[in-house]
Design a protein around this motif. Sequence first.
Motif, mmCIF file in Angstrom:
data_model
loop_
_atom_site.group_PDB
_atom_site.id
_atom_site.type_symbol
_atom_site.label_atom_id
_atom_site.label_comp_id
_atom_site.label_asym_id
_atom_site.label_seq_id
_atom_site.Cartn_x
_atom_site.Cartn_y
_atom_site.Cartn_z
ATOM 1 N N THR A 112 -10.959 10.652 -9.310
ATOM 2 C CA THR A 112 -12.276 10.563 -8.865
ATOM 3 C C THR A 112 -12.941 10.097 -10.063
ATOM 4 O OG1 THR A 112 -12.282 13.150 -9.146
ATOM 5 C CG2 THR A 112 -11.582 12.153 -6.755
ATOM 6 N N ILE A 113 -14.398 9.785 -9.616
ATOM 7 C CA ILE A 113 -15.288 9.807 -10.738
ATOM 8 C C ILE A 113 -16.584 10.116 -10.158
ATOM 9 C CG2 ILE A 113 -16.723 8.174 -12.223
ATOM 10 C CD1 ILE A 113 -14.396 6.453 -12.474
ATOM 11 N N ARG A 114 -17.181 10.927 -11.018
ATOM 12 C CA ARG A 114 -18.495 11.514 -10.665
ATOM 13 C C ARG A 114 -19.575 11.643 -11.768
ATOM 14 N NH1 ARG A 114 -18.817 16.626 -12.284
ATOM 15 N NH2 ARG A 114 -16.611 17.842 -12.760
ATOM 16 N N GLU A 115 -20.806 11.857 -11.282
ATOM 17 C CA GLU A 115 -21.795 12.123 -12.528
ATOM 18 C C GLU A 115 -21.844 13.410 -12.940
ATOM 19 O OE1 GLU A 115 -26.629 11.465 -13.282
ATOM 20 O OE2 GLU A 115 -25.522 10.237 -11.681
ATOM 21 N N GLU A 116 -21.707 13.727 -14.397
ATOM 22 C CA GLU A 116 -21.925 15.189 -14.770
ATOM 23 C C GLU A 116 -23.468 15.687 -14.301
ATOM 24 O OE1 GLU A 116 -21.050 18.387 -15.155
ATOM 25 O OE2 GLU A 116 -19.624 17.466 -16.556
ATOM 26 N N THR A 117 -23.475 16.768 -13.814
ATOM 27 C CA THR A 117 -24.898 17.291 -13.395
ATOM 28 C C THR A 117 -24.972 18.836 -14.139
ATOM 29 O OG1 THR A 117 -23.977 18.136 -11.305
ATOM 30 C CG2 THR A 117 -24.951 15.977 -11.577
ATOM 31 N N ASP A 118 -24.017 19.316 -14.734
ATOM 32 C CA ASP A 118 -24.154 20.476 -15.337
ATOM 33 C C ASP A 118 -24.743 20.530 -16.661
ATOM 34 O OD1 ASP A 118 -23.805 23.050 -16.355
ATOM 35 O OD2 ASP A 118 -21.734 23.515 -15.507
ATOM 36 N N PRO A 119 -25.800 21.029 -17.066
ATOM 37 C CA PRO A 119 -26.386 20.774 -18.303
ATOM 38 C C PRO A 119 -25.618 21.498 -19.347
ATOM 39 C CG PRO A 119 -28.174 21.627 -16.524
ATOM 40 C CD PRO A 119 -26.789 22.004 -16.006
ATOM 41 N N GLU A 120 -24.918 22.490 -19.225
ATOM 42 C CA GLU A 120 -24.150 23.153 -20.232
ATOM 43 C C GLU A 120 -22.967 22.437 -20.575
ATOM 44 O OE1 GLU A 120 -22.920 27.019 -19.021
ATOM 45 O OE2 GLU A 120 -25.182 27.772 -19.006
ATOM 46 N N LYS A 121 -22.565 21.246 -19.817
ATOM 47 C CA LYS A 121 -21.256 20.276 -20.133
ATOM 48 C C LYS A 121 -21.866 19.153 -20.487
ATOM 49 C CE LYS A 121 -18.349 22.824 -16.698
ATOM 50 N NZ LYS A 121 -17.320 22.519 -15.521
ATOM 51 N N LEU A 122 -23.038 18.776 -20.814
ATOM 52 C CA LEU A 122 -23.455 17.519 -21.351
ATOM 53 C C LEU A 122 -23.288 17.441 -22.815
ATOM 54 C CD1 LEU A 122 -26.942 17.057 -19.568
ATOM 55 C CD2 LEU A 122 -24.854 16.115 -18.747
ATOM 56 N N ILE A 123 -22.781 16.094 -23.002
ATOM 57 C CA ILE A 123 -22.687 15.997 -24.662
ATOM 58 C C ILE A 123 -23.545 14.670 -24.924
ATOM 59 C CG2 ILE A 123 -20.269 16.787 -24.856
ATOM 60 C CD1 ILE A 123 -19.226 13.963 -24.203
ATOM 61 N N PRO A 124 -24.032 14.562 -26.207
ATOM 62 C CA PRO A 124 -24.917 13.619 -26.758
ATOM 63 C C PRO A 124 -24.051 12.207 -26.686
ATOM 64 C CG PRO A 124 -24.343 15.010 -28.494
ATOM 65 C CD PRO A 124 -23.861 15.644 -27.284
ATOM 66 N N ARG A 125 -22.812 12.043 -26.948
ATOM 67 C CA ARG A 125 -22.080 10.832 -26.780
ATOM 68 C C ARG A 125 -20.651 11.039 -27.390
ATOM 69 N NH1 ARG A 125 -23.778 9.323 -31.876
ATOM 70 N NH2 ARG A 125 -21.797 10.020 -32.777
ATOM 71 N N GLY A 126 -19.793 10.273 -26.523
ATOM 72 C CA GLY A 126 -18.387 10.609 -26.878
ATOM 73 C C GLY A 126 -17.414 10.983 -25.674
ATOM 74 N N THR A 127 -16.593 11.581 -26.053
ATOM 75 C CA THR A 127 -15.360 11.844 -24.695
ATOM 76 C C THR A 127 -15.107 13.191 -24.748
ATOM 77 O OG1 THR A 127 -14.895 9.353 -24.638
ATOM 78 C CG2 THR A 127 -13.455 11.182 -23.407
ATOM 79 N N ARG A 128 -15.046 14.155 -23.796
ATOM 80 C CA ARG A 128 -14.260 15.303 -23.943
ATOM 81 C C ARG A 128 -13.024 15.239 -22.885
ATOM 82 N NH1 ARG A 128 -18.170 19.272 -22.788
ATOM 83 N NH2 ARG A 128 -18.667 19.546 -25.231
ATOM 84 N N LEU A 129 -11.966 15.560 -23.399
ATOM 85 C CA LEU A 129 -10.939 15.628 -22.566
ATOM 86 C C LEU A 129 -10.415 16.986 -22.343
ATOM 87 C CD1 LEU A 129 -10.472 12.637 -23.661
ATOM 88 C CD2 LEU A 129 -7.938 12.916 -23.291
#
Length: 543
Positions: free
Chosen positions: A148-165
């Motif tokens: 599945t692919i979804r847009e991240e909406t949780d402000p605490e999980k936002l990152i300025p740039r890059g990738t988090r696994l």
Amino acid sequence: MDLIVHSLYSNKEVFLRELVSNASDALDKLRYLSVTDPDLLKDGPELDIRIQTDKDNGIITITDSGIGMTRQELVDSLGTIASSGTAKFLKTLKESQEANVDSNLIGQFGVGFYSAFLVSDKVAVSTKSPKSEQQYVWEAEAESNSYTIREETDPEKLIPRGTRLTLYLKRDDKGFAHPERIQKLLKNYSQFVSFPIYTWQEKGFTKEVEVDEDPAEVKTEGDGEPKKEVKKKTKTVVEKYWDWELTNETQPIWLRTPKEVSTEEYNEFYKKTFNEYLDPLASSHFTTEGEVEFRSILYVPATKKEDITDRKTKNIRLYVKRVFISDDFDGELFPRYLSFVKGVVDSNDLPLNVSREILQESRIVRIMRKRLVRKAFDMILGISCSENRDDYEAFWENYGKFLKLGCMEDKENHKRIAPLLRFFSSQSNEELISLDEYVESMKPEQKAIYYIAGDSLSSAKNAPFLEKLNEMGYEVLLLIDPMDEVSLTNLNSYKDKSFVDISKEDLDLGMHVNIRTLFLNILLLLTELNFENRSCGAYSILM
């Protein structure tokens, strides 16, 4: 997915190596593109990798500040196994003929990404590209054939740039979520990745704190009545906290030019890498370019640890683009008789997920092997040419049998092995000599290199066959090790001089010696009788 998990990887712990390499690629790509588009770094100039663990819940989080991915790139890169964003990136650069292509890109989110499922029930990829305003999350489970692919909406999980696994580990693999385990794997596999890697570690500092003691009764002056008084004391405690800690070294010694590296640095790297306490006898730092490109540092240990019968050693550490691959070899990079050589080899031409089958069948590996063997011989030859004769005597004592084995197993390198061999001789006063030293001292009329085998140096020196050649002033090699004679038999000759066993094969030499001995006796007799003319006639007849 089963094919990837069970076929490509036999060692679970390589998952971290693969994912860190992918993160390094994303950083490499961003660094390259930012040269022409500096705005890509507007969300932060820091280029690094950060790994955090939750050992209680079995979760590992790997975050890089690299190029990130858009929604479409998520579909293209993770929707199909082995799709390689970096491969497409390099292809685009080649087609557009842009200069300065960074060849150190391994393949972002190719097959390597799926190694995460070696240890994970579920994997989530949260990524933000500087080309997109939204951050997207890709999720999949090991037992599922969909994602599945979804847009991240949780402000605490936002990152300025890059990738988090985020890896949700399997029950049996939750041990990987311990910070110490992660740090150990990073130091083993990813120590020389070209970007800083930080791990979330528990730390502590000591401080003095006051503690209350039980009330103590003390007498006061005057009334003599006891009065309670509290005495203050201190004790040392450790204050715990969590913080980021740099785990890797970003500049491997072999990427530096040899002129920049001191002997002390080479020796320190050797002792640290191979857990040695003595300096090596010799080292060789080199780069090969052209058809195959790799860098290497080789060492000759001061003492022998392996037996000549040991086929497998962990003496050569293979890296691909600075990422450690393996040290478990069985003759793929070095023949068995050079298994005592230690070192590191870093190739840009091998795949990251190289297997033993690839090593055995790869044309690149065969070329690497030839060049490594030649450099090893050059290094050993350097020891033999040292002004300090003791250096090579120490080498020969430790590794002489290995080179003799090379005479039997590697005909192609006989010319390199033969000058390194050492033997006792009838004229060397119990000192070992080389074949070159023997040939240089040969009589002008001598056509062969003579030898005799014995159980000991004493028995060889007292062999009856030796007396005849001693009388003629011919030097004879004394072979007292069972491998000596086999070595010479395999060499067959040296500098167009054949090897001759005086006890078995040289019947012509034996007849020649007998006739000449007979003549000398006759000549002595005739001289005593003052028959010089007849002696000259006898000489002409006998010769």
